[in-house]
Structures are given as C-alpha cells and as structure tokens.
Motif scaffolding. Structure first.
Motif, PDB file in Angstrom:
ATOM      1  N   ILE A  19       6.064  -1.900   6.892  1.00  0.00           N
ATOM      2  CA  ILE A  19       5.689  -1.579   5.509  1.00  0.00           C
ATOM      3  C   ILE A  19       4.539  -2.463   5.000  1.00  0.00           C
ATOM      4  N   PRO A  20       4.545  -3.788   5.241  1.00  0.00           N
ATOM      5  CA  PRO A  20       3.369  -4.579   4.833  1.00  0.00           C
ATOM      6  C   PRO A  20       2.093  -4.137   5.535  1.00  0.00           C
ATOM      7  N   VAL A  21       2.210  -3.691   6.772  1.00  0.00           N
ATOM      8  CA  VAL A  21       1.037  -3.176   7.494  1.00  0.00           C
ATOM      9  C   VAL A  21       0.524  -1.924   6.795  1.00  0.00           C
ATOM     10  N   MET A  22       1.448  -1.045   6.403  1.00  0.00           N
ATOM     11  CA  MET A  22       1.061   0.164   5.683  1.00  0.00           C
ATOM     12  C   MET A  22       0.335  -0.182   4.383  1.00  0.00           C
ATOM     13  N   ALA A  23       0.888  -1.148   3.637  1.00  0.00           N
ATOM     14  CA  ALA A  23       0.269  -1.548   2.376  1.00  0.00           C
ATOM     15  C   ALA A  23      -1.142  -2.073   2.606  1.00  0.00           C
ATOM     16  N   HIS A  24      -1.313  -2.869   3.668  1.00  0.00           N
ATOM     17  CA  HIS A  24      -2.643  -3.393   3.999  1.00  0.00           C
ATOM     18  C   HIS A  24      -3.605  -2.247   4.307  1.00  0.00           C
ATOM     19  N   ASN A  25      -3.158  -1.278   5.087  1.00  0.00           N
ATOM     20  CA  ASN A  25      -4.032  -0.161   5.455  1.00  0.00           C
ATOM     21  C   ASN A  25      -4.425   0.679   4.245  1.00  0.00           C
ATOM     22  N   LEU A  26      -3.527   0.792   3.290  1.00  0.00           N
ATOM     23  CA  LEU A  26      -3.828   1.576   2.092  1.00  0.00           C
ATOM     24  C   LEU A  26      -4.793   0.853   1.163  1.00  0.00           C
ATOM     25  N   GLU A  27      -4.732  -0.472   1.162  1.00  0.00           N
ATOM     26  CA  GLU A  27      -5.515  -1.248   0.196  1.00  0.00           C
ATOM     27  C   GLU A  27      -6.851  -1.740   0.748  1.00  0.00           C
ATOM     28  N   GLU A  28      -6.932  -1.929   2.069  1.00  0.00           N
ATOM     29  CA  GLU A  28      -8.119  -2.547   2.651  1.00  0.00           C
ATOM     30  C   GLU A  28      -9.263  -1.554   2.763  1.00  0.00           C
ATOM     31  N   ALA A  29     -10.454  -1.969   2.331  1.00  0.00           N
ATOM     32  CA  ALA A  29     -11.635  -1.127   2.448  1.00  0.00           C
ATOM     33  C   ALA A  29     -11.942  -0.862   3.913  1.00  0.00           C
ATOM     34  N   GLY A  30     -12.388   0.356   4.201  1.00  0.00           N
ATOM     35  CA  GLY A  30     -12.780   0.700   5.557  1.00  0.00           C
ATOM     36  C   GLY A  30     -11.652   1.192   6.436  1.00  0.00           C
ATOM     37  N   ARG A  31     -10.416   1.260   5.891  1.00  0.00           N
ATOM     38  CA  ARG A  31      -9.263   1.747   6.649  1.00  0.00           C
ATOM     39  C   ARG A  31      -8.751   3.006   5.959  1.00  0.00           C
ATOM     40  N   ASP A  32      -8.850   4.135   6.632  1.00  0.00           N
ATOM     41  CA  ASP A  32      -8.487   5.423   6.038  1.00  0.00           C
ATOM     42  C   ASP A  32      -7.175   5.927   6.628  1.00  0.00           C
ATOM     43  N   VAL A  33      -6.187   6.127   5.775  1.00  0.00           N
ATOM     44  CA  VAL A  33      -4.876   6.619   6.205  1.00  0.00           C
ATOM     45  C   VAL A  33      -4.874   8.141   6.130  1.00  0.00           C
ATOM     46  N   TRP A  34      -4.538   8.778   7.266  1.00  0.00           N
ATOM     47  CA  TRP A  34      -4.520  10.235   7.361  1.00  0.00           C
ATOM     48  C   TRP A  34      -3.097  10.720   7.630  1.00  0.00           C
ATOM     49  N   LEU A  35      -2.774  11.898   7.087  1.00  0.00           N
ATOM     50  CA  LEU A  35      -1.442  12.477   7.214  1.00  0.00           C
ATOM     51  C   LEU A  35      -1.527  13.855   7.850  1.00  0.00           C
ATOM     52  N   MET A  36      -0.675  14.096   8.843  1.00  0.00           N
ATOM     53  CA  MET A  36      -0.564  15.435   9.429  1.00  0.00           C
ATOM     54  C   MET A  36       0.696  16.087   8.884  1.00  0.00           C
ATOM     55  N   LYS A  37       0.539  17.311   8.390  1.00  0.00           N
ATOM     56  CA  LYS A  37       1.666  18.050   7.834  1.00  0.00           C
ATOM     57  C   LYS A  37       1.806  19.396   8.533  1.00  0.00           C
ATOM     58  N   LYS A  38       3.053  19.806   8.694  1.00  0.00           N
ATOM     59  CA  LYS A  38       3.388  21.131   9.223  1.00  0.00           C
ATOM     60  C   LYS A  38       4.085  21.900   8.114  1.00  0.00           C
ATOM     61  N   ASP A  39       3.405  22.956   7.637  1.00  0.00           N
ATOM     62  CA  ASP A  39       3.933  23.749   6.524  1.00  0.00           C
ATOM     63  C   ASP A  39       4.328  22.861   5.353  1.00  0.00           C
ATOM     64  N   GLY A  40       3.491  21.857   5.059  1.00  0.00           N
ATOM     65  CA  GLY A  40       3.695  20.979   3.919  1.00  0.00           C
ATOM     66  C   GLY A  40       4.585  19.786   4.174  1.00  0.00           C
ATOM     67  N   LYS A  41       5.218  19.696   5.342  1.00  0.00           N
ATOM     68  CA  LYS A  41       6.106  18.581   5.661  1.00  0.00           C
ATOM     69  C   LYS A  41       5.370  17.545   6.498  1.00  0.00           C
ATOM     70  N   LEU A  42       5.479  16.269   6.110  1.00  0.00           N
ATOM     71  CA  LEU A  42       4.801  15.195   6.823  1.00  0.00           C
ATOM     72  C   LEU A  42       5.453  14.989   8.191  1.00  0.00           C
ATOM     73  N   VAL A  43       4.633  15.077   9.251  1.00  0.00           N
ATOM     74  CA  VAL A  43       5.163  14.924  10.610  1.00  0.00           C
ATOM     75  C   VAL A  43       4.509  13.779  11.381  1.00  0.00           C
ATOM     76  N   ALA A  44       3.325  13.330  10.953  1.00  0.00           N
ATOM     77  CA  ALA A  44       2.630  12.265  11.691  1.00  0.00           C
ATOM     78  C   ALA A  44       1.606  11.596  10.787  1.00  0.00           C
ATOM     79  N   THR A  45       1.205  10.389  11.179  1.00  0.00           N
ATOM     80  CA  THR A  45       0.199   9.645  10.418  1.00  0.00           C
ATOM     81  C   THR A  45      -0.589   8.728  11.345  1.00  0.00           C
ATOM     82  N   ALA A  46      -1.762   8.357  10.915  1.00  0.00           N
ATOM     83  CA  ALA A  46      -2.574   7.370  11.624  1.00  0.00           C
ATOM     84  C   ALA A  46      -3.577   6.783  10.646  1.00  0.00           C
TER      85      ALA A  46
END
Length: 279
Positions: free
Chosen positions: A176-203
């Motif tokens: 979770i702290p890693v996630m927070a860092h990725n969301l807040e740090e410039a130059g790091r873009d969090v992407w979400l993959m969804k299947k029919d609107g449901k979150l299935v993967a992230t990077a």
C-alpha cells in the motif's frame, strides 16, 4: 596521485552528469540501471551521488543512492574506472554512501550490483551478504495490439478502494505505501485494466529516454490464467511504441512464479542484479 571525494545531492549539475555518463561509456556492461541514471537530474528524487575526481579533474569513480519509494529505504551502487581499481577507491565511495545515509537518517539500505564475482567479493569485504536477485527483462515496443473483447486500459481516476483491494489480494499490506508513492510521484503513471467495468489488473509505467518501465504489475488472483497479464503487457508494448520508445523493461525476482508470464510475453533476460544487505 591525490583523489578528492564529495557528496552531491540530486539533482546533479550538468557537468557532473556528463562526467558520470562518460565514465559509464568505458564499460562493456550497462551499469546505468543499477546506478539510477534517469533520476540524476530530477529535483523530486531523494538521493545523492559520491564522486571521486583526480587532481586533473578526471572522474574515476562514483556511487549513487536513491530513496526508491520515499520511505527512507535507499538502494545504492558504485563503479570505478578499470585503471584505478584495487586502490581502495570503491571502499572510499562506500564510506561516502554510508555517511550520506546517516545524514539522511536512512532506515534501511540495499546494495544493487550486476551479478559477478568481483562485485560479490567487494561487497563481502564491506560486510554485506546477498539478500535476493532480480532479472532485468526487456522486449521491443509493439506497433499494434488488440485487447480482448470487453477489456479496456485507462489511467487511474480515483478508483483507490478498488486498486487497494486488488494489490492486497495480489501482494500483501506492505504494497500500500508503494501504491501511494506511485500515485503521488511525478513521472509514474498508474494504469488499470478492466473487464466489463471490473478491475482485473494494474501496472505503473515509468517513461525513460528510450524505454518504458513496467512496475507494480499485478493481476487479481481470481482473474489469473485468463490472459489478462499477457494482454496488459502487450498493451504496454504498444504504448511504448506510441511514445516513441524502443523497448519495455521490467524487473522480477529470480524465484518469482511470474517469470514464466514475462518470458511467454516475449521478454528476454538482460542482466541479473544481486541485492545485498549489511550483516
């Protein structure tokens, strides 16, 4: 011959960076990744360099250390010009690194070195023991990609609860702290993959000069084995192509079961990096 050492905080000045790149060009191996080259000039990065110059102004060795996720955990590495090895310059650089960590109240540290016998002997002499290894993998950018029906990839847009749930299921609470860092740090873009609107993967994707790095990659355990990981990696390769990058890179621990997923997706080994901790 007199050698002068100094500690310089990031961002480094252009002359120092040019000297460091010039020294790296003398090696057959690519040490730029373990030495964190992309962040040397970044003002938002918490890190520093220890540089060793001769009286004539020649840079003959340097070390860098970076607080990777902003939690006072530093990773460091060092190089010394081949003509000046076995003159205790590496040990002096390591002492400078430890001094810098003390100044910055580092809570933990790891030494990251491309795996070889010389590096292993050097780190053992400093009182370090090997902790784990990662393989750096790479694959060329992809011109086109077709996602499965009903699957989409979009940038994070306040789906924090869903993202936390997926990451906890794929890893554990420590992510979770890693996630927070990725969301807040410039130059790091969090992407979400969804299947029919449901979150299935992230990077999280991080762009460099000619490459796109994939990190914090996860498929929900309930959705694994359905091709979402392969699709996400192919999509990342296509995004790299759209951004004019040559390749996609990632790191994975040598004993991670996901290694097979990456090789199946076309990724090939580049280097093995050993991580060492002080005993």
């Amino acid at each position: 011959m007199n050698i002068s050492l100094s500690i310089e905080s990031f961002p480094l000045d252009s002359q120092t960076i040019n000297d460091m790149k010039k020294l790296l060009a003398t090696f057959q191996k690519d040490y730029s990744v373990v030495l964190q080259e992309p962040v040397w000039d970044q003002p938002h990065t918490r890190g520093f360099a220890v540089v060793a110059y001769t009286d004539e102004g020649e840079l003959i060795g340097f070390a860098t250390s970076v607080d990777i996720i902003g939690l006072h955990h530093y990773e460091w590495s060092a190089v010394v010009h081949p003509d000046y090895r076995r003159q205790s310059i590496g040990s002096a650089l390591a002492e400078g690194i430890h001094h810098g960590h003390t100044q910055r109240e580092a809570e933990s540290e790891l030494a990251a070195f491309i795996e070889d016998q010389e590096a292993a002997g050097f780190l053992a002499s400093l009182g370090y023991s090997e902790d784990f290894k990662e393989i750096q993998l790479g694959v060329a950018a992809l011109e086109t990609v077709d996602l499965p029906e009903g699957v989409s990839v979009t940038q994070f847009n306040e789906e924090r609860e869903e993202l936390e749930s997926l990451l906890r299921a794929a890893f554990d609470e420590e992510v979770i702290p890693v996630m927070a860092h990725n969301l807040e740090e410039a130059g790091r873009d969090v992407w979400l993959m969804k299947k029919d609107g449901k979150l299935v993967a992230t990077a999280t994707l991080v762009a460099e000069e000619d490459a796109l790095w994939v990190t914090a990659f996860a498929v929900h355990p309930e959705e694994q084995g359905k091709g979402y990981g392969q699709a996400f990696l192919a999509w990342s390769r296509n995004l790299a192509h759209q951004q004019g990058k040559q390749q996609v890179l990632l790191d994975v621990e040598t004993d991670n079961n996901a290694l097979g997923v990456y090789t199946k997706a076309g990724f090939q080994p580049i280097n093995t990096v050993a991580y060492w901790k002080r005993v």
